[in-house]
Design an enzyme around this catalytic site. Structure first.
Site, mmCIF file in Angstrom:
data_model
loop_
_atom_site.group_PDB
_atom_site.id
_atom_site.type_symbol
_atom_site.label_atom_id
_atom_site.label_comp_id
_atom_site.label_asym_id
_atom_site.label_seq_id
_atom_site.Cartn_x
_atom_site.Cartn_y
_atom_site.Cartn_z
ATOM 1 N N ASP A 7 0.828 -1.205 0.000
ATOM 2 C CA ASP A 7 0.000 0.000 0.000
ATOM 3 C C ASP A 7 0.865 1.259 0.000
ATOM 4 O O ASP A 7 1.969 1.273 0.527
ATOM 5 C CB ASP A 7 -1.027 -0.010 1.137
ATOM 6 C CG ASP A 7 -0.377 -0.058 2.491
ATOM 7 O OD1 ASP A 7 -0.033 -1.174 2.920
ATOM 8 O OD2 ASP A 7 -0.181 1.013 3.097
ATOM 9 N N ASP A 14 6.568 8.849 12.999
ATOM 10 C CA ASP A 14 7.103 8.170 14.184
ATOM 11 C C ASP A 14 8.591 7.846 14.074
ATOM 12 O O ASP A 14 9.414 8.425 14.771
ATOM 13 C CB ASP A 14 6.257 6.938 14.542
ATOM 14 C CG ASP A 14 5.915 6.042 13.365
ATOM 15 O OD1 ASP A 14 6.441 6.278 12.255
ATOM 16 O OD2 ASP A 14 5.143 5.083 13.545
ATOM 17 N N ASP A 17 1.217 5.453 0.389
ATOM 18 C CA ASP A 17 0.731 6.702 0.969
ATOM 19 C C ASP A 17 1.411 7.868 0.275
ATOM 20 O O ASP A 17 2.625 7.885 0.111
ATOM 21 C CB ASP A 17 1.042 6.743 2.476
ATOM 22 C CG ASP A 17 0.284 5.655 3.233
ATOM 23 O OD1 ASP A 17 -0.912 5.473 2.946
ATOM 24 O OD2 ASP A 17 0.894 4.983 4.079
HETATM 25 P P1 ATP Z 1 2.737 -0.621 7.291
HETATM 26 O O1 ATP Z 1 1.926 -0.118 6.135
HETATM 27 O O2 ATP Z 1 3.717 -1.683 6.996
HETATM 28 O O3 ATP Z 1 1.907 -0.901 8.480
HETATM 29 P P2 ATP Z 1 3.545 2.117 7.571
HETATM 30 O O4 ATP Z 1 4.807 2.712 8.095
HETATM 31 O O5 ATP Z 1 3.164 2.466 6.188
HETATM 32 O O6 ATP Z 1 3.674 0.566 7.775
HETATM 33 P P3 ATP Z 1 0.997 3.202 8.297
HETATM 34 O O7 ATP Z 1 0.204 2.916 9.507
HETATM 35 O O8 ATP Z 1 0.500 2.809 6.963
HETATM 36 O O9 ATP Z 1 2.416 2.507 8.574
HETATM 37 O O10 ATP Z 1 1.331 4.763 8.312
HETATM 38 C C1 ATP Z 1 1.961 5.437 7.252
HETATM 39 C C2 ATP Z 1 2.950 6.457 7.803
HETATM 40 O O11 ATP Z 1 2.273 7.404 8.640
HETATM 41 C C3 ATP Z 1 4.039 5.871 8.692
HETATM 42 O O12 ATP Z 1 5.125 5.380 7.958
HETATM 43 C C4 ATP Z 1 4.387 7.043 9.565
HETATM 44 O O13 ATP Z 1 5.249 7.919 8.887
HETATM 45 C C5 ATP Z 1 3.068 7.742 9.769
HETATM 46 N N1 ATP Z 1 2.378 7.235 10.981
HETATM 47 C C6 ATP Z 1 1.435 6.273 11.050
HETATM 48 N N2 ATP Z 1 1.020 6.065 12.307
HETATM 49 C C7 ATP Z 1 1.706 6.933 13.068
HETATM 50 C C8 ATP Z 1 1.736 7.221 14.464
HETATM 51 N N3 ATP Z 1 0.960 6.565 15.331
HETATM 52 N N4 ATP Z 1 2.581 8.193 14.879
HETATM 53 C C9 ATP Z 1 3.357 8.868 14.007
HETATM 54 N N5 ATP Z 1 3.389 8.632 12.709
HETATM 55 C C10 ATP Z 1 2.579 7.685 12.215
HETATM 56 MG MG MG Z 2 1.353 1.917 5.140
#
Ligand code: ATP
Ligand code: MG
Length: 439
Positions: A63, A142, A65
């Site tokens: 996915d 994060d 973003d």
């Molecule tokens: P995955 O898709 O593998 O779960 P991801 O890093 O893409 O990992 P997401 O939850 O999709 O995680 O979030 C996308 C982005 O948004 C993260 O990479 C981070 O930069 C930011 N993010 C998400 N949740 C948080 C949080 N609780 N605090 C701070 N930043 C966050």
């Molecule tokens: Mg993600």
């Protein structure tokens, strides 16, 4: 010097396309479409977060973003297939068939816009709704590995926090002061463990220290959000490793207090849980479906059994009834930590309550178990118990064999004196057919 993940300056290190490994082949066509259209319309457009990190690690992101300086309304004006979601902070969802590309407008971080960000007593963010620039957007992310921005304008990567260095060293480093960042959002502790397991990264020692100090703040996170995170923790294919880390850092006790207590005391339950987690990971690896109800049932099994014994001593009831009652009480306790939807708790309780029925292998009531709508899950659960010696191997073998038997063989296995229903009906039908053709 301690590496606190603080940006060295407000200008990013820009890594040109030739110097990094993120290829457009790894980016979905839909995400590219969104990025290009934003860019052609004069906006900044970046891929950010897990997709950039995973692409760098050769993990084939699924996915994508997108981050941009276009406001949600401006994004919507560019795409027919766009919907704005979220009340606190508006996001654009652009749909391409089953794929959704999430587009977020750059947002100012908590500490940079103190006037507009509300915190509760523990420091948790309860409102943050200011748009910002990319220089501000990085602060709210994060981990440094999640704060890499891939620029569609020239395919370079913008790195403000030495995220690339941390990816190379396989380290999970929180941006800013770890204690503050975990207090702002305690779910970040669970995210740390999840990423460490999935990416095979080491959690930065400063983050671990802050985590150990703040584990109890997880209790303040809305239970529905913890359930969402639970799914990511245990259904991503790294459940066994994630579980070990959760236990190591005392986070598991926050999620499943009753289970944690049993795990400390009961070695065979520990074995059972490990077997279930391994089983779940291999199902994910094989592309098979997993349901959260199974693992939740596994986690609640030992506390349920213990409570069932107590309830049965208090009042006359069957073993199945006592398991059903005990699991009801444990689910109710559990809901305070993790909001498990009823569509999972109901079948889970049925699965647990059926367990005593497997010891019954003779007679009509025994054979009926095969037709129970929860037989399959209950059977898998029983099989897993037999793998670790919690259920007799012969019993497990019996239930495995009868599933492949013909009706007549089954009647023999269950030692039924009269042939089973299906058989009798068939014979009666045959007799009737014979009678009509004869006249
Ligand atoms: P995955 O898709 O593998 O779960 P991801 O890093 O893409 O990992 P997401 O939850 O999709 O995680 O979030 C996308 C982005 O948004 C993260 O990479 C981070 O930069 C930011 N993010 C998400 N949740 C948080 C949080 N609780 N605090 C701070 N930043 C966050
Ligand atoms: Mg993600």
């Amino acid at each position: 010097m301690k590496n606190s993940g603080k940006p060295k300056s407000d200008s990013p290190k820009i890594i040109p396309r030739a110097a990094h490994t993120v290829s457009r082949k790894e980016i979905s066509a839909s995400a590219l479409k969104v990025l290009y259209r934003l860019h052609k319309s004069g906006y900044q457009a970046f891929l950010v977060g897990g997709c950039v990190r995973d692409a760098l690690l050769d993990l084939h992101p699924k996915d994508f973003d997108v981050a941009t300086n276009a406001t949600p309304e401006e994004v919507r004006a560019l795409f027919d297939n766009c919907r704005l979601i979220g009340r606190r902070f508006r996001l654009a969802h652009i749909r391409f068939g089953r794929e959704i590309i999430e587009v977020a407008t750059f947002r100012a971080a908590a500490n940079h816009a103190a006037d507009d960000v509300a915190h509760d007593n523990e420091g948790r963010i309860i409102r943050d709704n200011v748009y910002g620039s990319i220089e501000e957007d990085i602060w709210r992310r994060d981990f440094t590995c999640n704060a890499l921005y891939y620029n569609i304008a020239d395919f370079s990567i913008w790195d403000y926090t030495n995220g690339l260095g941390d990816v190379e060293r396989r380290r999970l480093v929180l941006i800013g002061d770890p204690d503050v960042r975990l207090r702002e959002d305690p779910v970040r502790m669970l995210r740390a463990v999840r990423f460490a397991a999935k990416l095979d990264f080491t959690i930065d020692p400063d983050v671990i220290t802050a985590m150990h100090k703040n584990v109890e703040l997880l209790a303040n996170v809305p239970a529905a959000r913890v359930f969402d995170e639970f799914l990511k923790l245990f259904q991503g294919g790294f459940a066994e490793k994630t579980f070990k880390l959760l236990r190591e850092h005392k986070l598991f006790a926050q999620l499943f207090p009753a289970t944690d207590q049993e795990l400390n005391e009961d070695a065979s339950f520990r074995k059972f849980v490990s077997a279930a987690l391994r089983n779940s990971d291999s199902r994910v690896a094989a592309g098979k479906s997993v349901t959260p109800m199974f693992l939740i049932g596994v986690f609640l099994w030992a506390p349920t059994r213990r409570l069932a014994v107590i309830r049965r001593a208090e009042e006359k009831m069957s073993e199945s009834q006592s398991l059903s009652l005990a699991s009801y009480e444990l689910v109710a306790q559990q809901q305070r930590r993790i909001a498990i939807p009823r569509r999972f708790t109901i079948p889970m309780r049925e699965m647990l309550a059926l367990q005593p029925r497997f010891t019954l292998i003779r007679g009509k009531r025994a054979i009926k178990l095969l037709d129970h709508r929860r037989f399959r899950a209950a059977y898998d659960f029983m099989l897993l118990q037999s793998e670790v010696g919690l259920v007799d191997k012969d019993i497990a073998q019996f239930w495995t064999q009868v599933q492949d038997q013909s009706v007549v063989q089954r009647a023999q296995s269950f030692q039924l004196s009269t042939p089973p229903e299906g058989n009798r009906k068939r014979r009666r039908r045959r007799r009737r057919r014979g009678a009509s053709s004869g006249s």
